[in-house]
Motif scaffolding. Structure first.
Motif, PDB file in Angstrom:
ATOM      1  N   GLU A 256     -63.608   2.574  -8.085  1.00 42.94           N
ATOM      2  CA  GLU A 256     -62.928   3.192  -9.321  1.00 42.94           C
ATOM      3  C   GLU A 256     -62.384   4.559  -9.374  1.00 42.94           C
ATOM      4  O   GLU A 256     -62.943   5.393  -9.063  1.00 42.94           O
ATOM      5  CB  GLU A 256     -63.967   2.387 -10.567  1.00 42.94           C
ATOM      6  N   GLY A 257     -61.290   4.599 -10.322  1.00 39.62           N
ATOM      7  CA  GLY A 257     -60.768   6.099 -10.045  1.00 39.62           C
ATOM      8  C   GLY A 257     -59.629   6.185  -8.825  1.00 39.62           C
ATOM      9  O   GLY A 257     -59.712   5.404  -7.946  1.00 39.62           O
ATOM     10  N   ALA A 258     -59.026   7.524  -9.185  1.00 43.33           N
ATOM     11  CA  ALA A 258     -57.827   7.650  -8.326  1.00 43.33           C
ATOM     12  C   ALA A 258     -58.577   8.158  -6.672  1.00 43.33           C
ATOM     13  O   ALA A 258     -57.761   7.157  -5.624  1.00 43.33           O
ATOM     14  CB  ALA A 258     -57.778   9.310  -8.469  1.00 43.33           C
ATOM     15  N   GLY A 259     -59.757   7.838  -6.380  1.00 35.69           N
ATOM     16  CA  GLY A 259     -59.963   7.934  -4.851  1.00 35.69           C
ATOM     17  C   GLY A 259     -60.155   7.025  -4.190  1.00 35.69           C
ATOM     18  O   GLY A 259     -59.824   6.728  -2.431  1.00 35.69           O
ATOM     19  N   GLY A 260     -60.247   5.437  -4.616  1.00 40.62           N
ATOM     20  CA  GLY A 260     -59.973   4.323  -4.468  1.00 40.62           C
ATOM     21  C   GLY A 260     -59.052   3.905  -4.276  1.00 40.62           C
ATOM     22  O   GLY A 260     -58.197   2.581  -3.951  1.00 40.62           O
ATOM     23  N   ILE A 261     -57.750   4.088  -4.580  1.00 38.29           N
ATOM     24  CA  ILE A 261     -56.337   4.031  -4.633  1.00 38.29           C
ATOM     25  C   ILE A 261     -55.880   4.522  -3.267  1.00 38.29           C
ATOM     26  O   ILE A 261     -55.699   5.288  -2.184  1.00 38.29           O
ATOM     27  CB  ILE A 261     -55.489   4.745  -5.554  1.00 38.29           C
ATOM     28  N   SER A 262     -54.687   3.589  -2.799  1.00 39.38           N
ATOM     29  CA  SER A 262     -53.950   3.426  -1.312  1.00 39.38           C
ATOM     30  C   SER A 262     -52.707   2.873  -1.578  1.00 39.38           C
ATOM     31  O   SER A 262     -52.322   2.416  -2.726  1.00 39.38           O
ATOM     32  CB  SER A 262     -54.465   2.750  -0.013  1.00 39.38           C
ATOM     33  N   ALA A 263     -52.071   2.939  -0.382  1.00 39.75           N
ATOM     34  CA  ALA A 263     -49.979   3.249  -0.630  1.00 39.75           C
ATOM     35  C   ALA A 263     -49.902   1.992   0.805  1.00 39.75           C
ATOM     36  O   ALA A 263     -50.574   2.224   1.492  1.00 39.75           O
ATOM     37  CB  ALA A 263     -49.561   4.570  -0.684  1.00 39.75           C
ATOM     38  N   LEU A 264     -49.304   0.926   0.082  1.00 34.76           N
ATOM     39  CA  LEU A 264     -48.615  -0.227   0.802  1.00 34.76           C
ATOM     40  C   LEU A 264     -47.019  -0.213   0.807  1.00 34.76           C
ATOM     41  O   LEU A 264     -46.913  -0.144   0.121  1.00 34.76           O
ATOM     42  CB  LEU A 264     -49.372  -1.008   1.090  1.00 34.76           C
ATOM     43  N   LEU A 265     -46.961  -0.484   2.099  1.00 34.78           N
ATOM     44  CA  LEU A 265     -45.460  -0.486   2.217  1.00 34.78           C
ATOM     45  C   LEU A 265     -45.047  -2.176   2.495  1.00 34.78           C
ATOM     46  O   LEU A 265     -45.467  -2.815   3.404  1.00 34.78           O
ATOM     47  CB  LEU A 265     -44.258  -0.145   3.174  1.00 34.78           C
ATOM     48  N   VAL A 266     -44.820  -2.863   1.350  1.00 34.13           N
ATOM     49  CA  VAL A 266     -44.702  -4.400   1.304  1.00 34.13           C
ATOM     50  C   VAL A 266     -43.244  -5.225   0.724  1.00 34.13           C
ATOM     51  O   VAL A 266     -42.148  -4.509   0.717  1.00 34.13           O
ATOM     52  CB  VAL A 266     -45.567  -4.942  -0.009  1.00 34.13           C
ATOM     53  N   ALA A 267     -43.323  -5.831   2.358  1.00 36.67           N
ATOM     54  CA  ALA A 267     -41.579  -6.307   2.406  1.00 36.67           C
ATOM     55  C   ALA A 267     -41.216  -7.621   1.549  1.00 36.67           C
ATOM     56  O   ALA A 267     -42.738  -8.197   0.825  1.00 36.67           O
ATOM     57  CB  ALA A 267     -42.056  -7.068   3.440  1.00 36.67           C
ATOM     58  N   GLY A 268     -40.332  -7.395   0.881  1.00 32.73           N
ATOM     59  CA  GLY A 268     -40.083  -7.446  -0.541  1.00 32.73           C
ATOM     60  C   GLY A 268     -39.971  -9.634  -0.310  1.00 32.73           C
ATOM     61  O   GLY A 268     -40.533 -10.552  -0.839  1.00 32.73           O
ATOM     62  N   ASP A 269     -39.741 -10.215   0.966  1.00 32.22           N
ATOM     63  CA  ASP A 269     -40.307 -11.265   0.997  1.00 32.22           C
ATOM     64  C   ASP A 269     -41.822 -12.027   1.807  1.00 32.22           C
ATOM     65  O   ASP A 269     -41.445 -12.925   1.916  1.00 32.22           O
ATOM     66  CB  ASP A 269     -39.311 -12.044   2.160  1.00 32.22           C
ATOM     67  N   THR A 270     -42.489 -11.267   1.751  1.00 35.46           N
ATOM     68  CA  THR A 270     -43.996 -11.412   2.005  1.00 35.46           C
ATOM     69  C   THR A 270     -44.280 -12.645   1.267  1.00 35.46           C
ATOM     70  O   THR A 270     -44.473 -12.594  -0.313  1.00 35.46           O
ATOM     71  CB  THR A 270     -44.288 -10.324   1.371  1.00 35.46           C
ATOM     72  N   PRO A 271     -44.736 -13.822   1.978  1.00 33.76           N
ATOM     73  CA  PRO A 271     -45.292 -14.810   0.719  1.00 33.76           C
ATOM     74  C   PRO A 271     -46.732 -14.646   0.040  1.00 33.76           C
ATOM     75  O   PRO A 271     -47.186 -13.513   0.450  1.00 33.76           O
ATOM     76  CB  PRO A 271     -46.123 -15.952   2.056  1.00 33.76           C
ATOM     77  N   GLY A 272     -46.128 -14.817  -0.841  1.00 32.00           N
ATOM     78  CA  GLY A 272     -47.645 -14.275  -2.212  1.00 32.00           C
ATOM     79  C   GLY A 272     -46.741 -13.268  -3.262  1.00 32.00           C
ATOM     80  O   GLY A 272     -47.956 -12.868  -4.238  1.00 32.00           O
ATOM     81  N   VAL A 273     -46.004 -12.686  -2.575  1.00 37.20           N
ATOM     82  CA  VAL A 273     -45.168 -12.192  -3.325  1.00 37.20           C
ATOM     83  C   VAL A 273     -43.897 -12.499  -4.518  1.00 37.20           C
ATOM     84  O   VAL A 273     -43.233 -13.354  -3.778  1.00 37.20           O
ATOM     85  CB  VAL A 273     -44.613 -10.897  -2.806  1.00 37.20           C
ATOM     86  N   SER A 274     -43.987 -12.690  -5.521  1.00 42.09           N
ATOM     87  CA  SER A 274     -42.711 -13.156  -6.648  1.00 42.09           C
ATOM     88  C   SER A 274     -42.452 -11.677  -7.564  1.00 42.09           C
ATOM     89  O   SER A 274     -43.420 -10.942  -8.064  1.00 42.09           O
ATOM     90  CB  SER A 274     -43.480 -14.429  -7.002  1.00 42.09           C
ATOM     91  N   ALA A 275     -41.570 -12.251  -8.457  1.00 41.05           N
ATOM     92  CA  ALA A 275     -41.341 -11.705  -9.870  1.00 41.05           C
ATOM     93  C   ALA A 275     -41.369 -12.687 -10.727  1.00 41.05           C
ATOM     94  O   ALA A 275     -40.898 -13.309 -11.050  1.00 41.05           O
ATOM     95  CB  ALA A 275     -39.831 -11.339  -9.556  1.00 41.05           C
ATOM     96  N   ALA A 276     -41.783 -11.642 -11.692  1.00 42.46           N
ATOM     97  CA  ALA A 276     -41.586 -12.285 -13.515  1.00 42.46           C
ATOM     98  C   ALA A 276     -40.107 -12.502 -13.634  1.00 42.46           C
ATOM     99  O   ALA A 276     -39.493 -11.822 -12.872  1.00 42.46           O
ATOM    100  CB  ALA A 276     -42.857 -12.086 -14.963  1.00 42.46           C
ATOM    101  N   PRO A 277     -39.842 -13.074 -14.582  1.00 45.60           N
ATOM    102  CA  PRO A 277     -38.103 -12.532 -15.092  1.00 45.60           C
ATOM    103  C   PRO A 277     -37.920 -11.718 -15.649  1.00 45.60           C
ATOM    104  O   PRO A 277     -39.105 -10.566 -16.299  1.00 45.60           O
ATOM    105  CB  PRO A 277     -38.307 -13.636 -16.769  1.00 45.60           C
ATOM    106  N   PRO A 278     -36.735 -10.600 -15.913  1.00 46.04           N
ATOM    107  CA  PRO A 278     -36.886  -9.778 -16.060  1.00 46.04           C
ATOM    108  C   PRO A 278     -37.485  -9.329 -17.359  1.00 46.04           C
ATOM    109  O   PRO A 278     -36.968 -10.160 -18.593  1.00 46.04           O
ATOM    110  CB  PRO A 278     -35.389  -9.092 -15.507  1.00 46.04           C
ATOM    111  N   GLU A 279     -37.799  -7.928 -17.831  1.00 42.87           N
ATOM    112  CA  GLU A 279     -37.720  -7.502 -18.653  1.00 42.87           C
ATOM    113  C   GLU A 279     -35.904  -8.068 -19.711  1.00 42.87           C
ATOM    114  O   GLU A 279     -34.989  -7.456 -19.237  1.00 42.87           O
ATOM    115  CB  GLU A 279     -38.602  -6.491 -18.989  1.00 42.87           C
ATOM    116  N   ARG A 280     -36.251  -7.754 -21.327  1.00 47.41           N
ATOM    117  CA  ARG A 280     -35.147  -8.336 -22.062  1.00 47.41           C
ATOM    118  C   ARG A 280     -35.216  -6.393 -22.423  1.00 47.41           C
ATOM    119  O   ARG A 280     -36.203  -6.844 -23.742  1.00 47.41           O
ATOM    120  CB  ARG A 280     -34.984  -9.044 -23.032  1.00 47.41           C
ATOM    121  N   LYS A 281     -34.403  -6.286 -22.098  1.00 50.44           N
ATOM    122  CA  LYS A 281     -34.464  -4.576 -22.372  1.00 50.44           C
ATOM    123  C   LYS A 281     -33.090  -3.985 -23.525  1.00 50.44           C
ATOM    124  O   LYS A 281     -32.192  -5.054 -23.399  1.00 50.44           O
ATOM    125  CB  LYS A 281     -34.238  -3.394 -21.060  1.00 50.44           C
ATOM    126  N   MET A 282     -33.264  -3.254 -24.065  1.00 53.60           N
ATOM    127  CA  MET A 282     -32.612  -2.430 -25.250  1.00 53.60           C
ATOM    128  C   MET A 282     -31.019  -1.818 -24.179  1.00 53.60           C
ATOM    129  O   MET A 282     -29.980  -2.029 -25.045  1.00 53.60           O
ATOM    130  CB  MET A 282     -32.533  -1.276 -25.312  1.00 53.60           C
TER     131      MET A 282
END
Length: 390
Positions: free
Chosen positions: A183-209
């Motif tokens: 837990e905390g900042a020391g356990g965070i890493s950075a990954l570069l994820v391709a958008g077409d990776t299986p298991g990556v999906s998007a929810a419907p866009p937010e309805r914004k002002m």
């Protein structure tokens, strides 16, 4: 209804190449952005083709090295290009800023092999990026993120949800901060994820002002397997990478805010020159001319602030405090200027026949993204007093 803006902002640029770059940007804004911004915003259309055009013109990788496909321009120049784009259409200006932010981790902390393999495609215009830090339960407290990445052989298995992701669902790659350790900042890493990776999906866009042409959505990672060689830096380095990116990204938001404010002022000035009441232009009335003067002064002050911070960055100096100041001041100024522009136009300003009501709705989000302005005040205060804290 559209009003022609006043003369372009006079800029002090360091090289002839930079001056040509600004000229090119203004031509693209006139030809590609202004004719369609209002209609596309009203319909919520994402201008993916515009980003390809900007990429082919070399505007999607301006601050990055030429050897990796970038423009190798100082931040001082890049931010002024960003301001011009945002003045024409904030969804595009902010989109370029977010794309630049999403490339920062790899360009700054990635291995040379990974840079040579991936950066040219990311900077060349065919790909568009997104930056994944916030989550539904961790916004300002980014170190509390929960999206997990567990090493499994030659890949990481990623599970969790990211929130408020600009370009969510349309991005070709995601710079994602994930938890690989404690837990905390020391356990965070950075990954570069391709958008077409299986298991990556998007929810419907937010309805914004506002900013309806710029999709904002949650991104779900459900057992997504990301090659281990797409780890940026080392495990546990992700939080430092995220903060480094945000320092630069906040300058991008400051420049975008200045562009929106300048556009609002230009329309207010032109309207005040042509609108006549009591037998003369309303610009002749002191109460209104003083309002315009205050608007212009805030814009010039904000521009000077973000450029001063950019020059510190270009010189290799610390600019965390200055970036927070620029983001805070420029976005607050944009909100005031856009609101005053609506007031200058009176009843017409409150209608969609003129763009100032859109500027007012768009300016609001700039006080929130990439660290709320309350967070900026915390950053500034801690830098001044030497206080601790994330």
């Amino acid at each position: 209804m559209s009003i022609s803006p006043t003369k372009p902002v006079e800029r002090q640029l360091p090289t002839e190449e930079a001056r040509d770059l600004l000229t090119l940007t203004r031509e693209l804004v006139e030809r590609e952005l202004l004719p369609r911004a209002a209609a596309d915003e009203a319909e919520g259309r994402f201008p993916r083709d515009v980003f390809r055009t900007l990429g082919s013109a070399g505007l999607l990788g301006l601050p990055y090295p030429e050897r990796h496909g970038g423009g190798e321009q100082p931040y001082e120049v890049y931010l002024q290009v960003l301001e011009e784009l945002a003045a024409g259409w904030l969804a595009v200006g902010l989109g370029v800023s977010v794309h630049t932010l999403s490339c920062h981790a790899l360009a700054t902390f990635g291995s040379e092999e990974l840079k040579q393999r991936l950066l040219p495609g990311m900077l060349g215009g065919d790909q568009l990026g997104a930056y994944c830090l916030s989550e539904p339960q961790s916004g300002s407290d980014a170190a509390a993120l929960r999206t997990s990445a567990v090493r499994d052989g030659d890949a990481y298995t990623v599970n969790g949800t990211k929130a408020w992701i600009t370009h969510g669902g349309v991005a070709d790659f995601y710079s994602a901060m994930v938890r690989t350790g404690q837990e905390g900042a020391g356990g965070i890493s950075a990954l570069l994820v391709a958008g077409d990776t299986p298991g990556v999906s998007a929810a419907p866009p937010e309805r914004k002002m506002g900013m309806k042409s710029s999709p904002t959505a949650q991104i779900h990672f459900d057992g997504a397997r990301v090659p281990a060689d797409r780890l940026i830096g080392e495990e546990g380095q992700g939080f430092a990478i995220a903060l480094s990116a945000l320092d630069s990204g906040r300058l991008g938001i400051a420049a975008c805010a200045t562009g929106v404010a300048q556009a609002a002022l230009d329309h207010a000035v032109e309207y005040a020159r042509t609108r006549r009441q009591f037998g003369r232009p309303i610009a002749d009335f002191q109460g209104l001319s003083f309002m315009l003067a205050d608007m212009a002064t805030q814009i010039e002050a904000g521009r000077a602030l973000y450029l001063a911070a950019a020059r510190r960055r270009d010189a290799g100096l610390s600019f965390t405090k200055e970036a927070a100041m620029a983001k805070l001041f420029c976005t607050d100024a944009a909100m005031r200027v856009a609101t005053d522009a609506v007031q200058v136009l009176g009843g017409y300003g409150y209608t969609q026949d003129y763009p100032v009501e859109r500027y007012m709705r768009e300016a609001k989000v700039l006080q929130i993204v990439e660290g709320t302005n309350q967070i900026q005040r915390m950053v500034i205060g801690r830098r001044l007093t030497g206080g601790n804290g994330r």
